[in-house]
Design an enzyme around this catalytic site. Structure first.
Site, short mmCIF file in Angstrom:
data_model
loop_
_atom_site.label_atom_id
_atom_site.label_comp_id
_atom_site.label_asym_id
_atom_site.label_seq_id
_atom_site.Cartn_x
_atom_site.Cartn_y
_atom_site.Cartn_z
N LYS A 87 1.05 -1.34 0.68
CA LYS A 87 0.09 -0.20 0.09
C LYS A 87 0.60 1.61 0.23
O LYS A 87 1.56 1.13 0.89
CB LYS A 87 -0.96 -0.04 1.06
CG LYS A 87 -1.83 1.16 1.81
CD LYS A 87 -3.11 0.95 2.59
CE LYS A 87 -3.39 2.10 2.64
NZ LYS A 87 -4.44 2.13 3.41
N SER B 287 -9.92 1.58 2.86
CA SER B 287 -9.15 2.52 2.30
C SER B 287 -7.52 1.61 1.41
O SER B 287 -6.54 2.13 0.35
CB SER B 287 -7.81 3.59 3.04
OG SER B 287 -7.64 2.98 3.74
N SER C 98 -9.13 -0.65 7.27
CA SER C 98 -8.80 -0.25 6.49
C SER C 98 -8.48 -1.09 5.64
O SER C 98 -8.01 -1.99 4.52
CB SER C 98 -7.56 0.49 5.98
OG SER C 98 -8.72 2.36 5.99
#
Ligand code: GLN
Length: 488
Positions: A71, A146, A170
């Site tokens: 990420k 996210s 997330s």
């Protein structure tokens, strides 16, 4: 441990071909921000990446020779670290996050960075300033957020696992939306060094993977105290950690799970999630577990408490992205104040600005008690209430999100509705406990995920419990069609 990762090692044995495949596959999914052919030594931390590529090199173990994605709020030296923000779109990470470094040391290889909601703020990845990520199970739907890019990359069969961060759900929510496994570890179990801070007291680096065994192997490799992160911790006293043997931790011993609490949810679930939740409780009882539905009344205040604390911490953590210390700088400004205002107006997205303003508001002088103090007291209460559940039960089951992956532009899922829908995920962050999101069924062609929580440091118990129920829950193929109902 059963983990068929050989196809991935074979793929990575021909990096150029594999990277071409990855780029091609990602064209319609949009999970990745950068994809790179691994160059020996390019981002090696302890060991040259080339070593990992040569038949496992000197690194041995379950992760040697596996590609993975990170990420893009987690630093990998030499790669851009955008956090999904225009503000940081040009920044290149000068060092590597400890968690990534430990995986590279174990022989895994970074091949991509993944898209995210700007600074981790959101539930769809649509808050990214740098691209759109689609759900590989249905491209018209969001991948969740996210860590939506990481979940989509795994679900699309691009990588066997990816790192994410979980501040309020997330890792677990996009895992549920995309039909993969997502672990949010105990707060402090994995070093946050190299993770761009959003809400420091709530967040952890977590893992998204195509199988629970792989998720566990990645977690075990990443988890260790780190002198560079003062909140990373050794496992509790008596855990026998002096020898470095995590197996001696009593809280984490895989003693058989007998009693599971299931959070009673009387309203607000979509028919798909409600149906899978009911079926799963039944399946667990059929497997011989004692499952009681319980109420935790303080959770009614979990979302307001989470958003007050998260916004307050975000307003402080993001202050340095001002065009001077970090971030894009306007070509001309009349004063330093104008420069900061112009940089932030232009560089930050609407959701991020809203949270910075909200956080500044709740922290303003003379008013901390009214908002922040109250939110912290609710947090303490929730942590205590959840703790008392674990006095009588080995694990706590709950939904992850009230709906399966929603369609992009779905009016019923506006920003406010998305925040309210975090009600099942923020509990683990407020209490600092581990939670595992797993695919529990398929409805209407979409995966439905549920989550299991355990007491602090008992990640191992979560995996053992899931393993004991493995034949009751679907094993969804990555990059393959889903079978309705999700039966094996
Ligand atoms: N939806 C949550 C939020 O927007 C999740 C954040 C996260 O875990 N990074 O704050």
């Amino acid at each position: 441990m059963t983990m068929d990762t050989q196809p991935w090692r074979d793929r990575l044995a021909r990096p150029a071909e594999y990277i071409e495949y990855l780029k091609e596959r990602d064209r319609e999914v949009g999970a990745c921000l950068e994809i790179r052919e691994p160059e020996p030594g390019a981002h090696a931390v302890g060991r040259a990446v080339g070593d990992s590529l040569r038949s496992g090199g000197t690194a041995r173990g379950p992760l040697a020779g596996l590609p993975f994605a990170v990420k893009n709020n987690i630093a990998v030296r030499g790669w851009r670290l955008t956090c999904g923000s225009k503000m940081l779109s040009e920044i290149v990470a000068p060092y590597t996050a400890t968690a990534v470094g430990r995986l590279v040391d174990a022989g895994a290889v970074v091949v991509a960075t993944t898209n995210l909601d700007e600074f981790g703020m959101g539930s769809s990845t649509d808050n990214s300033a740098l691209g759109r990520t689609n759900n590989p199970r249905d491209l018209s739907r969001v991948a969740g957020g996210s860590s939506g890019g990481s979940a989509a990359a795994v679900a699309a069969g691009e990588v066997p696992f990816a790192l994410g961060s979980d501040t309020g759900g997330s890792v677990r929510q996009p895992a549920a939306f995309c039909g993969v496994y997502g672990l949010k570890p105990t707060y402090g179990a994995v070093s946050r060094y190299g993770l761009t801070a959003y809400a420091s007291s709530l967040e952890t680096i977590g893992v998204l993977a195509s199988s629970p065994d792989l998720a566990e192997a990645v977690f075990e490799t990443m988890s260790a105290p780190d002198p560079r992160d003062q909140t990373s911790v050794r496992r509790p006293a008596g855990a026998g950690d002096e020898s470095g043997d995590k197996r001696l931790d009593p809280a984490d011993a895989p003693s058989p799970v007998r009693r599971v609490a299931a959070l009673r949810v009387s309203e607000g679930l979509s028919s798909e999630v409600s149906c899978v939740y009911r079926d799963s409780i039944r399946a667990m009882r059929d497997a011989g577990l004692e499952v009681d539905e319980i109420d935790i009344p303080s959770l009614e205040y979990a979302v307001p408490s989470y958003y007050t604390i998260a916004a307050a911490e975000a307003s402080a953590n993001l202050a340095r992205f001002n065009g001077i210390r970090y971030g894009i700088r306007p070509f001309h400004s009349d004063s330093p104040q104008d420069l900061i205002m112009d940089a932030r107006s232009d560089g930050l997205g609407a959701e991020v600005k809203l949270r910075i303003m909200l956080g500044t508001f709740v922290l303003r002088s003379g008013f901390q008690e009214q908002y922040y103090g109250k939110a912290q007291r609710i947090r303490t209460r929730i942590a205590r209430d959840v703790d008392s559940v674990f006095a009588s039960y080995d694990a706590l089951l709950s939904p992850v999100f009230p709906t399966p992956a929603f369609a992009r532009g779905d009016a019923s899922m506006d920003a406010f509705a998305q925040r309210l829908a975090d009600k099942f995920t923020v509990t683990a962050n407020l209490a600092g406990i581990p939670a595992l999101s797993f695919p529990a069924g398929v409805k209407g062609g979409l995966p439905v995920g549920l989550q299991l929580h355990a007491t602090a440091f008992a990640q191992r118990r979560l995996f053992a419990l899931h393993r004991s129920l493995a034949d009751r829950f679907p094993a969804l193929p990555c990059d393959g069609p889903l079978v309705e109902g999700g039966e094996r």
